[in-house]
Structures are given as structure tokens and as C-alpha cells.
Design a protein around this motif. Structure first.
Motif, PDB file in Angstrom:
ATOM      1  N   ASN A   1       7.670  10.590  -2.964  1.00 37.37           N
ATOM      2  CA  ASN A   1       6.588  11.369  -2.366  1.00 37.37           C
ATOM      3  C   ASN A   1       5.785  10.435  -1.462  1.00 37.37           C
ATOM      4  O   ASN A   1       5.072   9.546  -1.928  1.00 37.37           O
ATOM      5  CB  ASN A   1       5.722  11.925  -3.502  1.00 37.37           C
ATOM      6  CG  ASN A   1       4.572  12.781  -3.012  1.00 37.37           C
ATOM      7  OD1 ASN A   1       4.145  12.680  -1.869  1.00 37.37           O
ATOM      8  ND2 ASN A   1       4.058  13.620  -3.880  1.00 37.37           N
ATOM      9  N   PHE A   2       5.888  10.647  -0.157  1.00 41.40           N
ATOM     10  CA  PHE A   2       5.322   9.701   0.805  1.00 41.40           C
ATOM     11  C   PHE A   2       3.853   9.393   0.562  1.00 41.40           C
ATOM     12  O   PHE A   2       3.407   8.258   0.738  1.00 41.40           O
ATOM     13  CB  PHE A   2       5.514  10.202   2.241  1.00 41.40           C
ATOM     14  CG  PHE A   2       5.075   9.188   3.261  1.00 41.40           C
ATOM     15  CD1 PHE A   2       5.926   8.165   3.646  1.00 41.40           C
ATOM     16  CD2 PHE A   2       3.795   9.214   3.807  1.00 41.40           C
ATOM     17  CE1 PHE A   2       5.524   7.203   4.558  1.00 41.40           C
ATOM     18  CE2 PHE A   2       3.379   8.249   4.716  1.00 41.40           C
ATOM     19  CZ  PHE A   2       4.247   7.247   5.095  1.00 41.40           C
ATOM     20  N   ALA A   3       3.082  10.394   0.151  1.00 45.96           N
ATOM     21  CA  ALA A   3       1.627  10.226   0.004  1.00 45.96           C
ATOM     22  C   ALA A   3       1.278   9.037  -0.882  1.00 45.96           C
ATOM     23  O   ALA A   3       0.340   8.289  -0.590  1.00 45.96           O
ATOM     24  CB  ALA A   3       1.016  11.493  -0.579  1.00 45.96           C
ATOM     25  N   PHE A   4       2.028   8.882  -1.966  1.00 46.17           N
ATOM     26  CA  PHE A   4       1.697   7.843  -2.940  1.00 46.17           C
ATOM     27  C   PHE A   4       2.043   6.444  -2.406  1.00 46.17           C
ATOM     28  O   PHE A   4       1.543   5.453  -2.925  1.00 46.17           O
ATOM     29  CB  PHE A   4       2.411   8.122  -4.264  1.00 46.17           C
ATOM     30  CG  PHE A   4       1.797   9.274  -5.011  1.00 46.17           C
ATOM     31  CD1 PHE A   4       0.869   9.048  -6.006  1.00 46.17           C
ATOM     32  CD2 PHE A   4       2.116  10.592  -4.678  1.00 46.17           C
ATOM     33  CE1 PHE A   4       0.279  10.106  -6.686  1.00 46.17           C
ATOM     34  CE2 PHE A   4       1.525  11.660  -5.348  1.00 46.17           C
ATOM     35  CZ  PHE A   4       0.605  11.414  -6.351  1.00 46.17           C
TER      36      PHE A   4
ATOM     37  N   GLY B   1       2.057   5.918   1.188  1.00 48.07           N
ATOM     38  CA  GLY B   1       1.159   5.815   2.336  1.00 48.07           C
ATOM     39  C   GLY B   1      -0.257   5.418   1.930  1.00 48.07           C
ATOM     40  O   GLY B   1      -0.927   4.664   2.642  1.00 48.07           O
TER      41      GLY B   1
END
Lengths: 272, 272
Positions: A61-64, A66
Motif C-alpha cells: 500500500n503506497f501510502a504507508f 510514501g
């Protein structure tokens, strides 16, 4: 190898529909890892190693990543490298932008990071999705009906072509003539899943929301499987990653993934 | 200082509604920069320096940085640092995900990168947007009607609450009671902009799509301004960044931004 070939192989080999979501939250990492130079990557390497014969796919999950800046980007690259060859990797990004920008996102996912599939937000329409289809070995998982409560706000609006999520499912079927795609349907909506599977008979469906989010596994499997008894990826992130916060976290993650595999396979009514 | 304070200040100080989009495409950089150790950042620094007294805001487009991996992330950080203090920075990301993931994206934008605002995709509903409102000094620019042709596919669907983009504009007004937000409306849709401004009388509107995408500036300004004669950010990326591919690129970018400022200010019917 294409996403679809990898997916078929690992479903078969690991007898599993379990997609392991990689959402590394620094606040939730086991205490004993926090002193390491790269605690996130150390954590994910052990998670991946403990679940590699149980998962059918991984979904970072990119958010974690980024949120952690350059260190996060490095951890993401490291995690992708740590995933065994042949195992499909889905970048969860919910990408969605105009054509020339979407090209950059597709390049980021498929070339820069080297994943096999990416989640895509279809709100901006055909030309926002097209650039992902240039990667015929990939798969664009298009949001259809998400797992969160707020999914009702927009995705359940009644349009003159049907409920919005149904319209999106129909569009995805149409778009799948151009390039490889699938759908994202929250595991919190088993009845709607039945409707969606009736529309999108052949598309792979990524189902987040079991575990912490409380999706009902039995109905999800039965309503999600395609006619060949496959075509689903049931994602669990937090229930696996944070099954224990102690030194036994990897073992506990393995057990949680194994429990989910068994529950899904029982629901499948078949061998495991 | 909040996004809104910075925006009011720069609009006043630079007498401008020009938002400069930072979409650095390695293939389009001037030849003479290509040998530098960080050509993207070298390019953007000159662009920023050449337009700092003409712009009302800068909008880095994450895709063009993400596509370059860690080097891109470094260039993004460097560009953000190069933007003068007090000038609002909008991260163009089209973020949209469930609550715990949206929290990470908001943290990435506001804390990790330190921008003042971020574009957000509202498809997943209220709880996908909420975490951005935790940053009361920020601004979540919610997609309403995008500039691309594909915007017609979904955003113009007729729902039982009105055309989808109108529904989104109404939702944004409702959401703005909770936290600071604005709208993204393509400058390619001047008539729809009138409708949207009538719904969202007070929200700031980010208007991409002039220049390469062909938006009509006169109608855009007239239909977009709020009652106070402000509240718009008209974004141009490629027309400014790539006005020349020679050693005079920064000068040409300045001229292009200045031309746009003048056209917008004439349309405004006021002083410049």
C-alpha cells in the motif's frame, strides 16, 4: 510472465486466495525492530518470508511507504525485491489522472517499481485508464465498490444507467477488451459482490476488508468465484501484519494467514 | 500560515491567478541540463526562480516525480524547498483511499513533504476525505469535473441527485463545514464551471487545462471568480515549462506565465 500467469500459478501452488497486504505503520512495528537501521524493511522481509508459501499475491500500500519519504521508498523497493519471483505484486495506489500523467504513474508502477498490477481509480474515465493498458502483462484493478462506509456516498448513487458501482463494473468489462483489468470490491459487501460477479463474469476481483474491516468470508468466496472456481484475491493487511507485536510477530502473521487460507478454502468447498 | 492566507497574499502581491504546474518530464528537459547530476531539480529551480513574482501558487504533479523513483522524490523535496516562503504549494496526487490509508497520504503531503494543499479524489466518500481535514491549515482540492475528455464517462452521469459532478460540488460544500476544501474543475468546461460556482459559491477552484489542453481563459475567469472577485487558481504546466527547449527555457517560461497572467487579468476586467 504476466500478472494473470503468476496469479494462476500461485493460486495453484499455494492453494490459496490470500493476498497479503503490506501496510507498514511505524507506530505498530514490533518494539524489538525499532532500533534497526531500516525497521520497516526488516519487518516486511520477515512477514514475506513467513507467508510466501501461503499467499497468492502481495499488495504493498503506497501510502504507508510514501508517508516515510525516501526511507519509505527504499523500503518499498526492498520489499518488492524480497517477494519471491513468480509471486504477483499489486501496487495499491488508486492512481487516477489525465492521460499524460497516468502514463507516468503506469511507468512508476511497472518500470520504476516493477510490480505486476496496480489499483486504479476510474472516476476520470477512459483516457485516465488507457495508459495502464499499454502494459499488457499487467493488470489495472479498477475501484468498483470499496470496503469503507463512505463507499455509499458516491458509489451507490442511482444513475440512469444503474447504480454507479454497477456502471463501473460494466465499464470495466468494456475496458477489458482493450487491456488487462480487474475490479476492487470491498469484502464488506457480499451481496453486491454477487451482482458484480454476474456483470463481470471473467474479471479478477481484489477483495480487501476481511479481518479488521470485518468482511464475511463465506459469502465473499461463494459470491466472488468465477465459473472456473477462481478469480478472487482476498486481501488482509492488519490482521496478518499485526497479529502479534512481540518477537513472534512473523510466526503469528503466518498463523493468521494460514487461518484465513483455511477459512477461504472451506468456503470454497474444496480441497486445501 | 494556512493555505488560504498564503493564497490571498500571493494573489494580491503578484496580482495573479496563475498556478504553475510542475510536471517535469525527463524527455522534455532542455538538452543543456541533461548532463547535470540532478537535471530535474536544476530545471525546476530555474522555472521557479523565473516565475516567483508571477505565480499565485505552484502545483507539483507527483506522477512525474514518482516515475523517477528516489531521484524523483529528492527532486520533489528540492523543488518544494526552492519555492519561496509564503507561496502556496498544492501537491497534485489525486489521493483517495480508506480512512487509515488516507491518514498516511495526508501525513505524506502535509508533514513529510510539507505542502499546503493536496488534490483528492472523492469517489470513496466521506471517510476517505476526512483525514485531510485534520490539517486545518491545509486544503483538500476535490475532483469535481476534470479537464480530460474521459471526464464525460463517469462525472457526467445523471444520478437521481443531479449530474454526478454537481452532486460532488454539493458534497464538497457540505464537507467544507468540516474542513478546508476546494474543487478541481477543468478549464475545458467553462459553462459547467458557471453551474459549479453557483453551487460552491465560496470554495476555491483549481482549474487545470489551459494552454496545451485548450481551456478558454475569458469564460473561465468570468465564470470562476467568486463574489469577491477571487477564489480561482488557473493552472498551466506544459505551456510554461516547455515554452522553449533551449538555454532560454526559463526566460520563455517567464514570458508564457506572464502572458497567461495578462490574459487572465484582462478577463478579470481589472487592473494588472
Amino acid at each position: 510472465m504476466s500478472f494473470f500467469e503468476k496469479y494462476s500459478d500461485t493460486v495453484q501452488r499455494n492453494n490459496s486466495f490470500v493476498c497479503v497486504g503490506l501496510d507498514p505503520d511505524p507506530a505498530k512495528l514490533p518494539e524489538h525492530l525499532k532500533g534497526k537501521s531500516d525497521p520497516t524493511l526488516a519487518f516486511l522481509r520477515e512477514i514475506i518470508d513467513a507467508t510466501r508459501d501461503i499467499a497468492c499475491a502481495y499488495k504493498p500500500n503506497f501510502a504507508f511507504f510514501g508517508a516515510q519519504g525516501i526511507a519509505g521508498w527504499e523500503a518499498l523497493q526492498g520489499a518488492i525485491q524480497a517477494i519471491p519471483n513468480g509471486m504477483p505484486i499489486i501496487l495499491d495506489f488508486k492512481a487516477g489522472d489525465i492521460g499524460n500523467t497516468a502514463e507516468q504513474y503506469a511507468y512508476m508502477a511497472y518500470c520504476q517499481l516493477g510490480v505486476d498490477a496496480v489499483t486504479v481509480n476510474p472516476l476520470m474515465g477512459t483516457d485516465a485508464i488507457g495508459p495502464f493498458f499499454a502494459y499488457q502483462n499487467g493488470c489495472a484493478f479498477l475501484l468498483c465498490l470499496t470496503s469503507n462506509p463512505g463507499s455509499a456516498d458516491i458509489l451507490r448513487l442511482n444513475t440512469d444507467q444503474g447504480v454507479l458501482y454497477e456502471v463501473l463494473a460494466h465499464k470495466a468489462v468494456e475496458w477489458s477488451q482493450t487491456g488487462p483489468c480487474g475490479l476492487v470490491v470491498g469484502a464488506t459487501h457480499p451481496n453486491d459482490l454477487k451482482t458484480i460477479r454476474a456483470i463481470a463474469t471473467d474479471l479478477p476481483i481484489l477483495l480487501p476488508g476481511v479481518g479488521v474491516q470485518g468482511g464475511q468470508t463465506n459469502a465473499i468466496v461463494q459470491n466472488g468465484l468465477n465459473k472456473k472456481g477462481s478469480g478472487i484475491l482476498i486481501n488482509s493487511s492488519r490482521s496478518i501484519l499485526y497479529a502479534s507485536s512481540g518477537t513472534d510477530f512473523a510466526e503469528a502473521a503466518r498463523q493468521s494467514a494460514e487461518d484465513l487460507r483455511q477459512v477461504l478454502n472451506s468456503a470454497r468447498g474444496g480441497k486445501r
